[in-house]
Design an enzyme around this catalytic site. Structure first.
Site, PDB file in Angstrom:
ATOM      1  N   ASP A   8      49.682  36.858  29.341  1.00 38.35           N
ATOM      2  CA  ASP A   8      48.705  36.716  28.334  1.00 38.35           C
ATOM      3  C   ASP A   8      48.538  38.324  27.883  1.00 38.35           C
ATOM      4  OD1 ASP A   8      47.306  38.675  30.742  1.00 38.35           O
ATOM      5  OD2 ASP A   8      45.355  36.817  30.928  1.00 38.35           O
ATOM      6  N   HIS A   9      47.987  38.650  27.248  1.00 41.06           N
ATOM      7  CA  HIS A   9      47.447  40.161  26.367  1.00 41.06           C
ATOM      8  C   HIS A   9      47.807  41.242  27.941  1.00 41.06           C
ATOM      9  CE1 HIS A   9      43.238  38.286  27.324  1.00 41.06           C
ATOM     10  NE2 HIS A   9      43.031  39.650  27.903  1.00 41.06           N
ATOM     11  N   CYS A  65      49.901  37.951  34.437  1.00 46.09           N
ATOM     12  CA  CYS A  65      48.307  38.228  33.376  1.00 46.09           C
ATOM     13  C   CYS A  65      47.229  39.524  34.451  1.00 46.09           C
ATOM     14  CB  CYS A  65      47.320  37.199  33.433  1.00 46.09           C
ATOM     15  SG  CYS A  65      46.569  36.166  35.586  1.00 46.09           S
ATOM     16  N   GLY A  66      45.922  39.157  34.098  1.00 49.91           N
ATOM     17  CA  GLY A  66      45.592  40.359  34.628  1.00 49.91           C
ATOM     18  C   GLY A  66      45.481  40.667  35.890  1.00 49.91           C
ATOM     19  N   THR A  67      45.088  39.509  37.463  1.00 49.74           N
ATOM     20  CA  THR A  67      45.648  39.284  38.500  1.00 49.74           C
ATOM     21  C   THR A  67      46.124  38.210  38.594  1.00 49.74           C
ATOM     22  OG1 THR A  67      43.915  37.500  38.093  1.00 49.74           O
ATOM     23  CG2 THR A  67      42.358  39.679  38.491  1.00 49.74           C
ATOM     24  N   GLY A  68      46.886  37.103  37.838  1.00 46.27           N
ATOM     25  CA  GLY A  68      47.730  36.850  38.512  1.00 46.27           C
ATOM     26  C   GLY A  68      47.028  35.272  38.328  1.00 46.27           C
ATOM     27  N   HIS A  98      58.376  30.204  53.419  1.00 49.04           N
ATOM     28  CA  HIS A  98      57.831  29.211  53.995  1.00 49.04           C
ATOM     29  C   HIS A  98      57.131  27.961  52.819  1.00 49.04           C
ATOM     30  CE1 HIS A  98      56.125  31.316  57.158  1.00 49.04           C
ATOM     31  NE2 HIS A  98      57.172  31.468  57.411  1.00 49.04           N
ATOM     32  N   HIS A 133      59.092  24.314  58.110  1.00 52.90           N
ATOM     33  CA  HIS A 133      59.015  24.259  56.389  1.00 52.90           C
ATOM     34  C   HIS A 133      58.979  22.562  55.416  1.00 52.90           C
ATOM     35  CE1 HIS A 133      57.453  28.242  57.912  1.00 52.90           C
ATOM     36  NE2 HIS A 133      59.114  28.498  58.036  1.00 52.90           N
TER      37      HIS A 133
END
Ligand code: RB5
Length: 144
Positions: A8-9, A65-68, A98, A133
């Protein structure tokens, strides 16, 4: 490797930088946008990347994005996708070893370009561990 990318932006600048980094390493990048720093909605870009991976058009997906966080929440709605929001190289290796993550979501605002490069290195070079796993990942996928 064919890698589908989107942002995103808030992730646009690092998406462009990380795209160049991956291309320099010889990867083929499918850039699904966005194409500027103008404000957009992250699910609109998580979806095409997730669909690329789910359909086998790309082996891996990278979303910024900003945080993911929002990108991971959106991408994980697509059947066949295992998206992980990662902020350290160690977790990048673990999400492959994992969890067999096939999409990684990154923070463009809180994690540096240099660290995100290390995260991508680990994400792209670490194989799934299988063994104990494998059944756990199969159980995740049975939830699709
Ligand atoms: C955009 O302001 C921000 O909410 C988005 O980039 C992302 O961090 C959401 O999870």
């Amino acid at each position: 490797m064919v890698i589908s990318m989107g942002s995103d932006h808030a992730g646009f600048e690092q998406k462009e930088q990380l795209k160049a980094y991956l291309q320099q390493q010889g990867h083929t990048v499918l850039d699904r946008g966005c194409d500027s720093a103008d404000r957009v909605d992250y699910p609109d870009f998580a979806l095409p990347v997730a669909q690329d991976v789910a359909a086998g058009e790309a082996e891996r997906g990278v979303l910024v994005c900003g945080t993911g966080i929002g990108m991971a929440l959106a991408a994980d709605k697509v059947a066949g996708v295992r998206a992980a929001n990662i902020i350290t190289p160690q977790f990048a290796a673990l999400c492959r070893e994992h969890n067999d993550a096939n999409v990684i979501t990154l923070s463009g605002r809180f994690v540096s370009f240099e660290t995100n490069c290390e995260i991508l290195d680990a994400f792209l070079s670490t194989e799934f561990g299988g063994g104990r796993h494998a059944g756990r990942v199969e159980k995740i996928m049975s939830l699709d």
